[in-house]
Design an enzyme around this catalytic site. Structure first.
Site, PDB file in Angstrom:
ATOM      1  N   SER A  34      -5.779  -6.291 -19.052  1.00  9.74           N
ATOM      2  CA  SER A  34      -6.410  -6.369 -17.750  1.00  9.74           C
ATOM      3  C   SER A  34      -7.096  -7.742 -17.659  1.00  9.74           C
ATOM      4  O   SER A  34      -6.904  -8.574 -18.550  1.00  9.74           O
ATOM      5  CB  SER A  34      -7.405  -5.221 -17.706  1.00  9.74           C
ATOM      6  OG  SER A  34      -7.995  -5.175 -16.470  1.00  9.74           O
ATOM      7  N   GLU A  67      -4.382 -19.693  -9.837  1.00 11.14           N
ATOM      8  CA  GLU A  67      -3.358 -19.081  -8.979  1.00 11.14           C
ATOM      9  C   GLU A  67      -3.925 -17.876  -8.249  1.00 11.14           C
ATOM     10  O   GLU A  67      -4.982 -17.368  -8.624  1.00 11.14           O
ATOM     11  CB  GLU A  67      -2.137 -18.694  -9.819  1.00 11.14           C
ATOM     12  CG  GLU A  67      -2.490 -17.821 -10.996  1.00 11.14           C
ATOM     13  CD  GLU A  67      -1.412 -17.798 -12.081  1.00 11.14           C
ATOM     14  OE1 GLU A  67      -0.764 -18.823 -12.319  1.00 11.14           O
ATOM     15  OE2 GLU A  67      -1.250 -16.730 -12.689  1.00 11.14           O
ATOM     16  N   LYS A 118      -4.787 -14.231  -7.160  1.00  8.40           N
ATOM     17  CA  LYS A 118      -4.772 -12.906  -7.785  1.00  8.40           C
ATOM     18  C   LYS A 118      -4.168 -11.984  -6.734  1.00  8.40           C
ATOM     19  O   LYS A 118      -4.741 -11.766  -5.668  1.00  8.40           O
ATOM     20  CB  LYS A 118      -6.175 -12.458  -8.163  1.00  8.40           C
ATOM     21  CG  LYS A 118      -6.162 -11.102  -8.836  1.00  8.40           C
ATOM     22  CD  LYS A 118      -7.497 -10.796  -9.483  1.00  8.40           C
ATOM     23  CE  LYS A 118      -7.410  -9.593 -10.392  1.00  8.40           C
ATOM     24  NZ  LYS A 118      -6.996  -8.368  -9.746  1.00  8.40           N
ATOM     25  N   ASP A 140      -3.045  -8.615  -5.047  1.00  9.26           N
ATOM     26  CA  ASP A 140      -3.541  -7.241  -5.090  1.00  9.26           C
ATOM     27  C   ASP A 140      -2.368  -6.283  -4.933  1.00  9.26           C
ATOM     28  O   ASP A 140      -2.031  -5.853  -3.842  1.00  9.26           O
ATOM     29  CB  ASP A 140      -4.554  -7.054  -3.949  1.00  9.26           C
ATOM     30  CG  ASP A 140      -5.357  -5.789  -4.134  1.00  9.26           C
ATOM     31  OD1 ASP A 140      -5.321  -5.218  -5.235  1.00  9.26           O
ATOM     32  OD2 ASP A 140      -6.012  -5.363  -3.168  1.00  9.26           O
ATOM     33  N   TYR A 149       3.858 -13.681 -12.390  1.00 13.63           N
ATOM     34  CA  TYR A 149       2.735 -14.518 -12.819  1.00 13.63           C
ATOM     35  C   TYR A 149       2.689 -14.794 -14.331  1.00 13.63           C
ATOM     36  O   TYR A 149       1.717 -15.354 -14.831  1.00 13.63           O
ATOM     37  CB  TYR A 149       1.398 -13.956 -12.336  1.00 13.63           C
ATOM     38  CG  TYR A 149       1.097 -12.547 -12.820  1.00 13.63           C
ATOM     39  CD1 TYR A 149       0.816 -12.291 -14.155  1.00 13.63           C
ATOM     40  CD2 TYR A 149       1.093 -11.485 -11.937  1.00 13.63           C
ATOM     41  CE1 TYR A 149       0.550 -11.019 -14.595  1.00 13.63           C
ATOM     42  CE2 TYR A 149       0.819 -10.197 -12.367  1.00 13.63           C
ATOM     43  CZ  TYR A 149       0.551  -9.972 -13.695  1.00 13.63           C
ATOM     44  OH  TYR A 149       0.288  -8.709 -14.132  1.00 13.63           O
ATOM     45  N   LYS A 188     -13.479 -13.269  -8.281  1.00 17.78           N
ATOM     46  CA  LYS A 188     -13.344 -12.362  -7.135  1.00 17.78           C
ATOM     47  C   LYS A 188     -14.048 -12.944  -5.918  1.00 17.78           C
ATOM     48  O   LYS A 188     -15.202 -13.373  -6.036  1.00 17.78           O
ATOM     49  CB  LYS A 188     -13.989 -11.015  -7.465  1.00 17.78           C
ATOM     50  CG  LYS A 188     -13.235 -10.218  -8.506  1.00 17.78           C
ATOM     51  CD  LYS A 188     -11.991  -9.623  -7.870  1.00 17.78           C
ATOM     52  CE  LYS A 188     -11.381  -8.572  -8.720  1.00 17.78           C
ATOM     53  NZ  LYS A 188     -11.257  -7.283  -8.259  1.00 17.78           N
ATOM     54  N   CYS A 206     -25.353  24.215   6.391  1.00 17.75           N
ATOM     55  CA  CYS A 206     -24.058  23.564   6.135  1.00 17.75           C
ATOM     56  C   CYS A 206     -23.441  23.126   7.471  1.00 17.75           C
ATOM     57  O   CYS A 206     -23.356  23.936   8.404  1.00 17.75           O
ATOM     58  CB  CYS A 206     -23.123  24.528   5.416  1.00 17.75           C
ATOM     59  SG  CYS A 206     -21.431  23.909   5.331  1.00 17.75           S
ATOM     60  N   CYS A 238     -20.058  25.671   7.843  1.00 18.08           N
ATOM     61  CA  CYS A 238     -20.111  27.124   8.030  1.00 18.08           C
ATOM     62  C   CYS A 238     -21.499  27.604   8.438  1.00 18.08           C
ATOM     63  O   CYS A 238     -21.692  28.782   8.724  1.00 18.08           O
ATOM     64  CB  CYS A 238     -19.661  27.835   6.761  1.00 18.08           C
ATOM     65  SG  CYS A 238     -20.774  27.575   5.379  1.00 18.08           S
ATOM     66  N   CYS A 274     -23.684  23.648  -0.264  1.00 21.13           N
ATOM     67  CA  CYS A 274     -23.319  24.820   0.522  1.00 21.13           C
ATOM     68  C   CYS A 274     -22.930  25.908  -0.482  1.00 21.13           C
ATOM     69  O   CYS A 274     -22.050  25.692  -1.321  1.00 21.13           O
ATOM     70  CB  CYS A 274     -22.134  24.493   1.434  1.00 21.13           C
ATOM     71  SG  CYS A 274     -21.485  25.972   2.224  1.00 21.13           S
ATOM     72  N   CYS A 287     -16.371  28.519   2.460  1.00 28.63           N
ATOM     73  CA  CYS A 287     -16.701  27.543   3.503  1.00 28.63           C
ATOM     74  C   CYS A 287     -15.430  26.763   3.875  1.00 28.63           C
ATOM     75  O   CYS A 287     -14.770  26.187   2.995  1.00 28.63           O
ATOM     76  CB  CYS A 287     -17.775  26.589   2.993  1.00 28.63           C
ATOM     77  SG  CYS A 287     -18.053  25.223   4.139  1.00 28.63           S
TER      78      CYS A 287
HETATM   79  S1  IVH Z   1      -2.603 -12.475 -15.573  1.00 28.92           S
HETATM   80  C1  IVH Z   1      -3.120 -11.179 -19.848  1.00 28.92           C
HETATM   81  N1  IVH Z   1      -2.243 -13.385 -13.127  1.00 28.92           N
HETATM   82  O1  IVH Z   1      -4.580  -8.366 -12.001  1.00 28.92           O
HETATM   83  C2  IVH Z   1      -3.144 -11.694 -18.460  1.00 28.92           C
HETATM   84  N2  IVH Z   1      -2.744 -11.092 -13.385  1.00 28.92           N
HETATM   85  O2  IVH Z   1      -7.123  -7.208 -12.738  1.00 28.92           O
HETATM   86  C3  IVH Z   1      -3.364 -10.649 -17.449  1.00 28.92           C
HETATM   87  N3  IVH Z   1      -2.848  -9.832 -11.297  1.00 28.92           N
HETATM   88  O3  IVH Z   1      -3.284  -6.270 -14.501  1.00 28.92           O
HETATM   89  C4  IVH Z   1      -2.748 -10.817 -16.155  1.00 28.92           C
HETATM   90  N4  IVH Z   1      -2.383 -11.506  -9.953  1.00 28.92           N
HETATM   91  O4  IVH Z   1      -1.736  -6.889 -12.577  1.00 28.92           O
HETATM   92  C5  IVH Z   1      -2.521 -12.314 -13.886  1.00 28.92           C
HETATM   93  N5  IVH Z   1      -1.894 -14.308 -11.032  1.00 28.92           N
HETATM   94  C6  IVH Z   1      -2.163 -13.251 -11.779  1.00 28.92           C
HETATM   95  C7  IVH Z   1      -2.384 -11.981 -11.220  1.00 28.92           C
HETATM   96  C8  IVH Z   1      -2.680 -10.924 -12.063  1.00 28.92           C
HETATM   97  C9  IVH Z   1      -2.666 -10.220 -10.023  1.00 28.92           C
HETATM   98  C10 IVH Z   1      -3.217  -8.460 -11.719  1.00 28.92           C
HETATM   99  C11 IVH Z   1      -2.516  -7.971 -12.958  1.00 28.92           C
HETATM  100  C12 IVH Z   1      -3.609  -7.469 -13.874  1.00 28.92           C
HETATM  101  C13 IVH Z   1      -4.750  -7.305 -12.919  1.00 28.92           C
HETATM  102  C14 IVH Z   1      -6.082  -7.405 -13.624  1.00 28.92           C
END
Ligand code: IVH
Length: 676
Positions: free
Chosen positions: A79, A130, A132, A134, A239, A326, A417, A420, A435, A440
């Site tokens: 992650s 790069e 991220k 979603d 990615y 973020k 409630c 009900c 409740c 209910c």
């Molecule tokens: S790199 C070991 N690059 O974000 C490196 N992840 O919150 C891990 N994600 O599970 C991932 N864009 O699914 C990487 N440019 C990007 C990404 C990216 C989206 C996702 C990915 C990861 C999640 C973690």
């Protein structure tokens, strides 16, 4: 030219044009010209089925699967750690510098012998920035340039095989431009414009709509019938990739370049110098991102050099060489019209803020969660206050702050409630108001809505209004009653004709072959959600085993707290719950345990507890290895423990193992076991 050559020529032409259209977004053929080539190939393959190959462009939509196989990942999917502001990003960078430069005596990777007192601003190492994306992470395996397997992320160690569904995504190449072996990582997403179209269509068909593009992508990729996936507009941004051997690219940016050359759809990547460069790049991306047709929730910043990445390594969960910056969620002020109350599936009363509607992060917001009465106290919120409301990508809008106006009115606690009318009660050891009525209607609605929801039984077509009708007409008292409904029962309902009634019956039928973890989640045991249901199924093979578990068994499971264990235990002692389960099973529900599907895992189902310090493994690492072989690794010893691994200075767990007669392994024996 013989038939085989002709077929191959057509395939090459189709592949190239499909690449130009779906990956490069730069088509060279008109749609009808492309369709003509495709139909020509289809016709030839129909005449000569012996010449069909799995990577032919005609083979993108395969047959229906019965289930998704659980498959261990070759390389773990990690992650990302978040940086919520510039300060956190700078701290991450400082840690990177410190780890790469452990002082004069340490090994240096990049910049000679710098001293420890360098601040983040002084040393600039190349960072790749790069988007991220979603969406949903997938791992794609290519052998000799051919797409052979695609897995979901799962828990990062074991994923689910969704190869057939991934093949329907045209931007995923079935054949690369070079015959290489590579494992590629990317994010499956649904373009925002397609998401909006899909929701409109779902609404017209009276089917459930998706909360955001990410949910829509997830719902589309996890379909047992690839035809449904192929009808949804999904795409990929790649990615990362794992190349092996001495020719493997030396930096992340070169890896991305190589992936692009192989035919993958890669997004923009900017390599900058040091953290200041990254901050400038983030500002630029923040300005650009509003007009994009894909959802992003931040910027991923990665140490570009692969050698440095290897040196930095991973924690048990995330790489130390990357962080996700973020974007702060959008927030706006509006007026709180009033505070309403809702009763949920557990019977707890939740206050809801009813707002003067505002446009936030692309959608109209007129309600926000207030969670519980403590939150009302904490915010000191009153009807007619001015309130600051925020909405992040997929989170329910939330009130951040409240300010008084001349109009503000005192807040009054509810007494009855809202559904009900029953007199609300307080419960021992629980906060809030409840409740007490088991029948209910809103509690029942909440339970059934949860039962049919995506991470539970995932039954299509059972929207809120349908469930409300079933309950208001007394046709359903528990979830199990759903399975006893007939076509005619459904046809009595408003707006349900024979076709939709048939769809509902089919959806119920399809849901009978469910996964045990989803079924347990669906039961709605208090405090037991998706993750805990998952843990329970790693532990117990069947629902009967869970039913028979003692309170001690349950509370010894790693990840199942005492309170949760008590709820589970009591749930399976309750007559009404047992009757519903019995009825559901007798009407055909067959829960299957995904953790017992993969027979190739050699420690499948075995339970190991580690005590003391191991020399060659951190505890996390040892647990990770065991889990990857199918074992469970709870933190305490019980009669269900198969082995205790004892390192140096073992604790009381060793005594407990001896007293229960659980076999004890030394580190050496553990090593032999996993190496075998
Ligand atoms: S790199 C070991 N690059 O974000 C490196 N992840 O919150 C891990 N994600 O599970 C991932 N864009 O699914 C990487 N440019 C990007 C990404 C990216 C989206 C996702 C990915 C990861 C999640 C973690």
């Amino acid at each position: 030219m013989d038939i085989q050559e002709k077929i191959e020529k057509l395939r090459k032409e189709i592949e190239l044009n499909s690449y130009l259209y779906y990956v490069e977004d730069n088509p060279k053929l008109e749609d009808y010209e492309y369709d003509k080539l495709f139909r020509e190939l289809e016709a030839l393959e129909k005449e000569h089925p012996e010449l069909i190959t799995p990577d032919s462009p005609t083979q993108r939509v395969g047959g229906i699967s019965e289930k998704f196989e659980a498959v261990p990942h070759k390389n773990r999917l990690y992650s990302l750690e978040n940086s919520n502001d510039e300060n956190e990003l700078k701290k991450w960078y400082e840690r990177v510098l410190k780890d790469l430069n452990p002082g004069a005596s340490g090994q240096m990777s990049l910049f000679g012998t710098q001293s420890m007192d360098n601040t983040a601003g002084d040393i600039k190492i190349p960072l790749a920035c790069e988007y991220k994306i979603d969406g949903l992470a997938v791992a794609l395996t290519y052998k000799e340039g051919k797409f052979v397997q695609g897995l979901t992320r799962g828990d990062g160690i074991i994923g689910e095989d969704i190869t057939n569904n991934l093949k329907t995504i045209k931007s995923i190449p079935l054949k690369l431009f070079e015959p290489v072996d590579v494992e590629v990582r990317g994010e499956i997403y649904m373009p925002v414009s397609s998401f909006e179209k899909l929701n409109k269509k779902q609404e017209e068909l009276g089917q459930k709509t998706f909360a955001n593009p990410r949910n829509a992508a997830a719902g589309s990729i996890r379909q047992l019938d690839p035809k449904i996936t192929s009808e949804r507009d999904l795409s990929i941004w790649v990615y990362g990739g794992i190349f092996e051997g001495k020719d493997a690219p030396k930096s992340h940016s070169l890896t991305m370049k190589k992936l692009k050359e192989l035919g993958f759809k890669t997004n923009k990547i900017t390599v900058v110098d040091g953290v200041e460069g990254a901050i400038k790049c983030i500002q630029k991306i923040d300005e650009e991102r509003k007009g994009l047709d894909f959802a992003t929730d931040g910027v991923v910043i990665k140490v570009d050099d692969i050698h440095s990445q290897n040196e930095l390594g991973f924690t048990s969960r995330v790489p130390k060489w990357a962080t996700a910056y973020k974007f702060p969620p959008e927030a706006l002020w509006t007026t709180l019209k009033r505070i309403d109350f809702q009763v949920g599936r557990t019977g707890v009363i939740t206050p809801v803020a009813i707002l003067e509607p505002i446009n936030l992060a692309g959608s109209v917001v007129s309600r926000a969660s207030l969670y519980n009465f403590d939150e009302i106290k904490r915010l000191e919120i009153m009807p007619r206050d001015r309130v600051l409301v925020k909405k992040a990508a997929e989170i329910i809008p939330k009130v951040l702050k409240a300010e008084k106006t001349d109009d503000s009115k005192p807040f009054k606690m509810p007494e009855n409630c809202p559904s009900c009318g029953a007199k609300l009660i307080e419960k021992e050891n629980e906060v809030g108001l409840w409740c007490p009525n088991k029948d209910c209607p809103d509690v029942l609605k909440g339970k059934i809505e949860y039962f049919v929801s995506k991470y539970a039984m995932d039954i299509e077509g059972f929207g809120e209004s349908l469930i409300a009708q079933l309950i208001d007409r007394n046709m359903v008292k528990t979830w199990a009653d759903l399975y006893a409904l007939s076509l005619l029962d459904f046809m009595q309902l408003d707006l349900i004709k024979e076709k939709s009634a048939t769809n509902l019956i089919n959806a119920l039928e399809l849901s009978k072959n469910c996964k045990l973890n989803k079924f347990i989640n669906a039961l709605g045991i208090r405090l037991v959600g998706k993750e805990s249901a998952d843990i329970l199924t790693q532990y117990f093979k069947t629902i009967d085993e869970i039913k028979a578990a003692s309170l001690e068994d349950l509370s010894s499971i790693d990840g199942i707290g005492e309170k949760m264990a008590k709820n589970i235990y009591e749930f399976f002692k309750d007559e009404d719950n047992l009757k519903a389960i019995e009825k559901g099973l007798s009407l055909g529900i067959k829960p299957e345990n995904i953790y017992t599907i993969s027979d190739n895992l050699k420690l499948k189902g075995k339970s190991f507890v580690i005590t003391g310090t191991l020399n060659e493994f951190s505890r996390d690492k040892a647990q990770e290895i065991l889990k990857s072989l199918g074992a469970k690794t709870p933190s305490s010893v019980s009669r269900n423990t198969d082995y205790v691994i004892a390192g140096e200075n073992p604790g009381s767990k060793l005594e407990k193992a001896k007293s229960l007669g659980v076999p004890v392994l030394s580190e050496e024996e553990f090593k032999n076991l996993i190496e075998q």
